[in-house]
Design an enzyme around this catalytic site. Structure first.
Site, short mmCIF file in Angstrom:
data_model
loop_
_atom_site.label_atom_id
_atom_site.label_comp_id
_atom_site.label_asym_id
_atom_site.label_seq_id
_atom_site.Cartn_x
_atom_site.Cartn_y
_atom_site.Cartn_z
N ASP A 1 0.85 -1.22 0.00
CA ASP A 1 0.00 0.00 0.00
C ASP A 1 0.88 1.26 0.00
O ASP A 1 1.82 1.36 0.77
CB ASP A 1 -0.97 0.11 1.19
CG ASP A 1 -2.03 -0.97 1.19
OD1 ASP A 1 -2.84 -0.96 0.27
OD2 ASP A 1 -2.01 -1.75 2.14
N THR A 2 0.59 2.13 -0.86
CA THR A 2 1.48 3.22 -1.21
C THR A 2 0.66 4.44 -1.63
O THR A 2 -0.48 4.30 -2.04
CB THR A 2 2.36 2.78 -2.39
OG1 THR A 2 3.03 1.57 -2.04
CG2 THR A 2 3.38 3.82 -2.77
#
Length: 531
Positions: free
Chosen positions: A351-352
């Site tokens: 997740d970014t």
């Protein structure tokens, strides 16, 4: 630069969005962060200032993907040339191999997954070298949202609720992020006053409080009391590293990525192979087009698993992996009539947040920061709102592997900013957040825009393919059934999925002859805006 008449402005895929045209553009994964960047540009800041204001705001409004405890990377065009920044942190110097003897694999949570966070150092380094506005001014939107609250977006609420289940045993996480005993609901107002104080300290001290002052002390006190091995020397010695992006020609354009420890090199390997297979002439979604792209990507992914690590520990360089004869040999190994069960690799003796900005003066920024998996390690520093990343999970416990866990070492990273130039002038700043999808998304965005003249929003909207870590193929809904059947006949294990999280989220800014075209992925809650 791209000319208006060279691009198809149709939107042939399922989409809720249109491309955005302006002289100044910001595209992020969260509308409040996009507005923060626009606000800074209107106040006289440049694209770098805007990128930093957006990135800092994202630590408040999208905490399920990034935070002060994140790492970061950037590629930017300063008006004259490209520059790269690696702001990933290193492992604690006390992380010798014996410390992990009781693990079967690297842990995903707790202090044994926490490396030194680098995002704050990225903010400082970029502002000092390129910023026009005072560093503290870039924090104003973020601090206001933390103090007064922000309305939680739909996708953010979804991921926040999932994390609440995973981290319910982490007391400090629950106290800061689950203030009502649950994750906030979509559209609910959520304030983070402790985090506002943290951001103010970082702003006032230009990051010193985080690496050598009050915040550092609090992090290390909690680490020691909870069994972590981080020490003052680990934080004090951290610094962001300026680097020259690595490159690969692809037709008339050149693709640029940050060198390892990130996985951007895999994008360049795949593009180098595809350039030799005349894939650019094939129609998208056909079995031949998809087969060649995924076969090239499988080779690049296997190379990343084998060879990518902290460059100080790699036994094969990026330049060697991109040598013409190596790419020639790899391209020759791809058969059009069958899939490779075990992809070839060169032989030698999650997740970014991603954002991009551009300004009327010609500066462009491609920037990415991430906790790795959602909120990261589950460790939240009491009284600060700082969620510590779990980037240590990027190491391996395989003995002798170049990416084997060890002291003062940067782990293998999935987060990568992308950039494209033509004739040494900027064309595209872009990225596709989403763990193992990122390098694959880079290949697909470049192919669609520069092979098939799709505008950035259409390229983002188009259904994507995904090569899993075990080399199975997942196609996003929208691929034609005849192509799916043909791929299976060639030996591919193919699934079709509606899971938008699997296929990442793109943000793109394409340079035109008199401005920019911005796009934001419909799979996320973000937005592109400009003026």
């Amino acid at each position: 630069m791209v000319r208006h008449h060279d691009i198809c402005w149709d939107l042939p895929y399922s989409s809720r969005r249109d491309p955005v045209f302006a002289r100044n553009v910001v595209a992020t994964s969260q509308p409040l962060a996009t507005q923060a960047g626009i606000e800074i540009l209107r106040r006289g800041g440049n694209a770098i200032d805007a990128a930093l204001a957006a990135a800092i705001t994202l630590t408040v409004v999208e905490p399920c993907s990034n935070g002060v405890g994140s790492d970061a990377f950037a590629i930017l065009w300063d008006g004259n040339q490209l520059a790269g920044l690696n702001a990933s942190g290193r492992s604690p110097r006390r992380w010798d191999r014996s410390h992990f003897h009781h693990y079967d694999s690297m842990p995903n949570s707790g202090w044994d997954s926490v490396t030194v966070p680098g995002a704050v150092s990225a903010w400082v380094a970029l502002s000092e070298r390129y910023g026009d506005l005072p560093f503290a001014d870039l924090f104003r939107p973020a601090i206001e949202y933390a103090e007064k609250g922000f309305h939680v977006g739909r996708r953010t609420a979804y991921h926040w609720a999932r994390a609440a289940v995973n981290f319910k045993l982490y007391k400090n996480f629950c106290e800061h992020f689950l203030t009502k005993g649950r994750a906030p609901l979509t559209g609910e107002l959520f304030a983070r006053p402790e985090f506002a104080e943290t951001l103010a300290l970082i702003a006032e001290t230009k990051g010193e409080a985080f690496y050598r002052g009050t915040l550092c002390d609090r992090i290390l006190q909690q680490s020691k009391s909870e069994g972590g091995l981080l020490e003052h020397a680990d934080f004090d010695s951290h610094e962001a590293t300026w680097c020259a992006p690595i490159t690969q020609s692809y037709g008339e354009i050149t693709a640029h990525e940050i060198p390892p420890n990130g996985q951007g090199l895999a994008t360049l390997i795949a593009l180098g192979i595809l350039d030799r297979l005349s894939t650019r002439k094939l129609e998208p979604f056909t079995a031949d087009w998809t087969h060649r792209q995924v076969e090239a990507m499988k080779i690049a992914i296997r190379a990343s698993f084998e060879y990518f690590a902290d460059p100080a520990y790699m036994n094969v360089s990026a330049a060697q992996l991109l040598e013409d004869d190596v790419l020639d040999q790899l391209a020759e190994k791809i058969a059009d009539d069958r899939a490779a069960v075990v992809p070839n690799v060169p032989q030698f003796g999650g997740d970014t947040v991603y954002l991009t900005t551009a300004d009327a003066a010609g500066k462009m920024v491609s920037y990415i920061q991430s906790n790795y998996q959602g909120f990261g390690s589950g460790i939240v520093i009491k009284g600060t709102g700082i969620a510590m990343q779990n980037r240590g999970a990027g190491f391996t416990l395989e003995p002798g592997h170049v990416n084997e866990v060890g002291p003062t070492k940067r782990p293998f990273h999935t987060i990568i900013p992308g950039f494209v130039t033509r004739d040494e002038t900027p064309e595209l700043a872009f990225g596709v957040m989403g763990g193992h999808m990122q390098h694959q998304g880079h290949v697909q965005m470049i192919s669609r825009i520069f092979d098939h003249n799709e505008n950035p929003q259409a390229a983002s909207d188009a259904p994507r393919w995904y090569v899993s870590p075990n080399f199975e193929i997942v196609l996003e809904q929208g691929f034609p059934n005849p192509s799916i059947q043909e791929l299976r006949q060639r030996g591919h294990t193919v699934q079709v999925s509606r899971d938008v999280d699997l296929f990442g989220g793109a943000q793109l800014i394409l340079r035109l002859e008199d401005g920019y075209c911005g796009a934001s992925d419909h799979r996320k809650e973000g937005a592109a805006a400009g003026f």
